[in-house]
Design a protein around this motif. Structure first.
Motif, PDB file in Angstrom:
ATOM      1  N   GLY A  11      42.202  53.273   1.083  1.00  0.00           N
ATOM      2  CA  GLY A  11      42.116  54.629   1.603  1.00  0.00           C
ATOM      3  C   GLY A  11      40.736  55.223   1.387  1.00  0.00           C
ATOM      4  O   GLY A  11      40.225  55.956   2.229  1.00  0.00           O
ATOM      5  N   ALA A  12      40.140  54.918   0.241  1.00  0.00           N
ATOM      6  CA  ALA A  12      38.785  55.366  -0.090  1.00  0.00           C
ATOM      7  C   ALA A  12      38.246  54.427  -1.150  1.00  0.00           C
ATOM      8  O   ALA A  12      39.012  53.856  -1.942  1.00  0.00           O
ATOM      9  CB  ALA A  12      38.788  56.808  -0.589  1.00  0.00           C
ATOM     10  N   LEU A  13      36.934  54.266  -1.164  1.00  0.00           N
ATOM     11  CA  LEU A  13      36.304  53.391  -2.134  1.00  0.00           C
ATOM     12  C   LEU A  13      35.109  54.097  -2.754  1.00  0.00           C
ATOM     13  O   LEU A  13      34.177  54.492  -2.038  1.00  0.00           O
ATOM     14  CB  LEU A  13      35.862  52.072  -1.495  1.00  0.00           C
ATOM     15  CG  LEU A  13      35.485  50.935  -2.457  1.00  0.00           C
ATOM     16  CD1 LEU A  13      35.791  49.574  -1.850  1.00  0.00           C
ATOM     17  CD2 LEU A  13      34.015  51.001  -2.867  1.00  0.00           C
ATOM     18  N   VAL A  14      35.157  54.301  -4.072  1.00  0.00           N
ATOM     19  CA  VAL A  14      34.049  54.891  -4.816  1.00  0.00           C
ATOM     20  C   VAL A  14      33.178  53.733  -5.297  1.00  0.00           C
ATOM     21  O   VAL A  14      33.614  52.899  -6.089  1.00  0.00           O
ATOM     22  CB  VAL A  14      34.551  55.734  -5.997  1.00  0.00           C
ATOM     23  CG1 VAL A  14      33.378  56.381  -6.727  1.00  0.00           C
ATOM     24  CG2 VAL A  14      35.526  56.802  -5.518  1.00  0.00           C
ATOM     25  N   LEU A  15      31.955  53.690  -4.798  1.00  0.00           N
ATOM     26  CA  LEU A  15      31.067  52.548  -5.015  1.00  0.00           C
ATOM     27  C   LEU A  15      30.084  52.865  -6.135  1.00  0.00           C
ATOM     28  O   LEU A  15      29.168  53.666  -5.975  1.00  0.00           O
ATOM     29  CB  LEU A  15      30.314  52.236  -3.719  1.00  0.00           C
ATOM     30  CG  LEU A  15      29.355  51.042  -3.731  1.00  0.00           C
ATOM     31  CD1 LEU A  15      30.096  49.752  -4.059  1.00  0.00           C
ATOM     32  CD2 LEU A  15      28.648  50.928  -2.393  1.00  0.00           C
ATOM     33  N   CYS A  16      30.289  52.231  -7.300  1.00  0.00           N
ATOM     34  CA  CYS A  16      29.473  52.458  -8.500  1.00  0.00           C
ATOM     35  C   CYS A  16      28.896  51.128  -8.964  1.00  0.00           C
ATOM     36  O   CYS A  16      29.312  50.570  -9.978  1.00  0.00           O
ATOM     37  CB  CYS A  16      30.312  53.071  -9.607  1.00  0.00           C
ATOM     38  SG  CYS A  16      31.328  54.485  -9.113  1.00  0.00           S
ATOM     39  N   PRO A  17      27.926  50.571  -8.245  1.00  0.00           N
ATOM     40  CA  PRO A  17      27.549  49.182  -8.456  1.00  0.00           C
ATOM     41  C   PRO A  17      26.669  48.901  -9.662  1.00  0.00           C
ATOM     42  O   PRO A  17      26.539  47.756 -10.082  1.00  0.00           O
ATOM     43  CB  PRO A  17      26.796  48.830  -7.168  1.00  0.00           C
ATOM     44  CG  PRO A  17      26.205  50.131  -6.722  1.00  0.00           C
ATOM     45  CD  PRO A  17      27.197  51.182  -7.121  1.00  0.00           C
ATOM     46  N   GLY A  18      26.002  49.884 -10.248  1.00  0.00           N
ATOM     47  CA  GLY A  18      25.021  49.594 -11.283  1.00  0.00           C
ATOM     48  C   GLY A  18      23.702  49.174 -10.656  1.00  0.00           C
ATOM     49  O   GLY A  18      23.662  48.637  -9.547  1.00  0.00           O
ATOM     50  N   HIS A  19      22.596  49.401 -11.376  1.00  0.00           N
ATOM     51  CA  HIS A  19      21.277  49.203 -10.755  1.00  0.00           C
ATOM     52  C   HIS A  19      20.851  47.745 -10.648  1.00  0.00           C
ATOM     53  O   HIS A  19      19.783  47.453 -10.101  1.00  0.00           O
ATOM     54  CB  HIS A  19      20.209  50.009 -11.480  1.00  0.00           C
ATOM     55  CG  HIS A  19      20.011  49.671 -12.936  1.00  0.00           C
ATOM     56  ND1 HIS A  19      20.044  48.397 -13.441  1.00  0.00           N
ATOM     57  CD2 HIS A  19      19.746  50.479 -13.996  1.00  0.00           C
ATOM     58  CE1 HIS A  19      19.805  48.419 -14.724  1.00  0.00           C
ATOM     59  NE2 HIS A  19      19.637  49.671 -15.099  1.00  0.00           N
TER      60      HIS A  19
END
Length: 533
Positions: free
Chosen positions: A253-261
């Motif tokens: 439904g939704a994706l919070v993208l927190c990939p790291g640097h």
């Protein structure tokens, strides 16, 4: 309740701190001692501008006895008003699938915690291992074992900040900060992070804090899959529809993208899928170590060993001859330099401290600003630039994960270090003397030389009595994943770039704030979703 600012105590009076503060308050407020029912330290900082006369500055929350009235308005005294928090809004738009969070660093962790507490049952994907297993992998690597490219200083529960100084300092002024610090304390961080001017947790305590926050997220209804990387995305008609992990496609439904640097493969996947990215400036350079006692003596003078004063810090900044910024970054008092690599055949370093900050040496990154003019206008060009530096550092380290090192005086003179005196390199699994003056492009090498000479005029011995280790290449994200007014990626509605790796934060607290901000934006639009089966 009164908010009393700028209460100042000479350092020698802080050994009986409570009594001295009571006396100072009575004088400021012009009331007898019995009129003060309680006081609480809201902020505490050190004023060491004059080394022969150091003061501790306080901001205090004061409760007066019933019926006590002040005569006039004493300076720096106002009624206490807690900072208002943003209203929590819950939307009504249905989600077409579960809420997924990719990455469990500070941004992903606090996004997940916020969503779970409001009934959104988020599913977290974390490519690395849980903090316990991750720590074992990292310590084995530092002992000379093999690098695990999926579980290391960069990847795993808690993100890169888990192996750092654990700084909670932030320059942003956001009401969400207070709630984040409260969550840290509930999870085991020391109470002092609420009032210390430059709070930190330290790697040793931070691991337990991260574990406790994960448990709180799960208890609130969230789930997490470790050793599970976001592999691909699929959108239709401008909206995210599916995501791939574990080799299979899943509706989201939704994706919070927190990939790291350091999630370079994720950046490459996003670029291939047409997610809008842009190049941005960051900084590269070297780590520099000095004796902590020398830094303390410079910052505190005769008071360097006073029990109220902790291992001292510094923040240095200037301009190079080529008009670039040169500055210290992520200074770790009483810490150590660590091999922070995440790709085989490439080497980068970072700094780390435990909560006590009681090791012999201090370290900091010494870095110079770089931008598209150095590596090219395409977003992925910066990654190529980083990799080239890291490959060269690895080769200088004899191709066995040993970090290349050089004394600061030899770096300035362009000569190879033959022996170390006073300050010895402290980096695991090992180090080798190398010509670091040949590692970076000449304009950056000259920038570091300019910085060393400039900062040597501010801190005695900074340019002559230090050791450099290379390469420091992961200061921040090398690009930005664009997002619009609704916080989702243009052309990929439902994809929410978030945190430091997306280019919207710098450090643990600001990344955590961005995680909460994105979670609240998502919640303001959508109704809670059913859990993923």
């Amino acid at each position: 309740m009164l908010d009393v600012r700028d209460v100042k105590l000479p350092l020698e009076e802080t050994l009986q701190e409570k009594e001295a503060l009571q006396r100072a308050l009575c004088k400021r407020l012009r009331v007898p001692q019995e009129a003060i029912l309680s006081l609480q330290i809201l902020k505490e900082s050190v004023d060491a501008r004059k080394k022969d006369r150091i003061f501790i500055l306080y901001r205090l929350l004061v409760r007066l006895a019933p019926g006590v009235r002040l005569r006039g308005t004493p300076p720096g005294v106002t009624p206490y008003a807690p900072e208002p928090q943003p209203a929590l809004l819950i939307g009504g738009e249905p989600l077409n699938g579960p809420v997924v969070i990719a990455g469990f660093g500070p941004a992903g962790l606090f996004a997940a915690l916020t969503l779970a507490r409001s009934g959104y049952a988020p599913l977290v994907l974390e490519r690395g291992e849980d903090v316990e297993a991750r720590t074992q992998k990292v310590e084995a690597f530092w002992a000379g074992g093999a690098l695990d490219p999926e579980s290391n200083v960069q990847f795993g529960e808690g993100g890169a900040g888990t192996f750092s100084d654990g700084k909670l300092t932030t320059r942003i002024r956001d009401p969400r900060v207070q709630g984040i610090l409260e969550d840290f304390v509930r999870a085991g961080a020391p109470e002092e992070i609420h009032y210390r001017n430059k709070p930190h947790v330290g790697t040793d305590l931070l691991k337990g804090v991260v574990r406790s926050l994960r448990e709180a997220m799960i208890e609130a209804g969230g789930r997490i899959l470790f050793t599970t990387r976001l592999e691909d995305l699929a959108a239709r008609d401008g909206r995210l529809q599916e995501a791939k992990w574990g080799g299979q496609w899943h509706r989201v439904g939704a994706l919070v993208l927190c990939p790291g640097h350091s999630a370079r493969d994720t950046y490459e996947m996003l670029w291939a899928r047409g997610v809008p990215l842009e190049a941005k400036s960051f900084a590269v350079g070297l780590r520099v170590e000095h004796l902590q006692e020398a830094i303390d003596a410079c910052q505190y003078g005769q008071w360097a060993h006073h029990p109220k004063l902790r291992a001292s810090e510094y923040t240095l900044a200037g301009r190079t001859g080529a008009r670039r910024g040169v500055y210290s970054f992520c200074m770790c008092p009483g810490g150590q330099v660590v091999n922070a690599s995440s790709e085989a055949g490439r080497l980068c370093v970072n700094g780390m401290s435990y909560h006590a900050r009681d090791r012999r040496q201090a370290n900091s990154a010494l870095v110079v600003s770089v931008g598209p003019e150095d590596f090219g206008p395409l977003p992925l060009s910066a990654i190529t630039f980083q990799r080239q530096l890291e490959e060269k550092a690895y080769q200088m380290g004899q191709g066995k994960d040993w970090a290349p090192v050089q004394r600061t005086c030899d770096f300035l003179e362009g000569t190879l270090t033959q022996r170390f005196e006073g300050v010895y390199p402290e980096v695991s699994p090992g180090f080798t003397s190398a010509p670091l003056h040949e590692l970076l492009p000449e304009v950056l090498t000259q920038g570091l030389r300019d910085g060393l000479r400039l900062f040597g005029r501010r801190i005695r011995g900074f340019d002559s009595q230090g050791v450099l280790t290379g390469v420091e290449s992961r200061t921040s994200a090398p690009l930005r994943i664009l997002r619009g007014e609704g916080f989702f990626s243009p052309g990929f509605e439902g994809l929410y770039p978030c945190g430091e790796g997306a280019g919207y934060a710098g450090g643990i607290v600001s990344a955590a704030v961005d995680g909460v901000r994105i979670a609240q934006a998502l919640m303001a639009r959508y109704a809670p979703s059913p859990p993923l089966i």
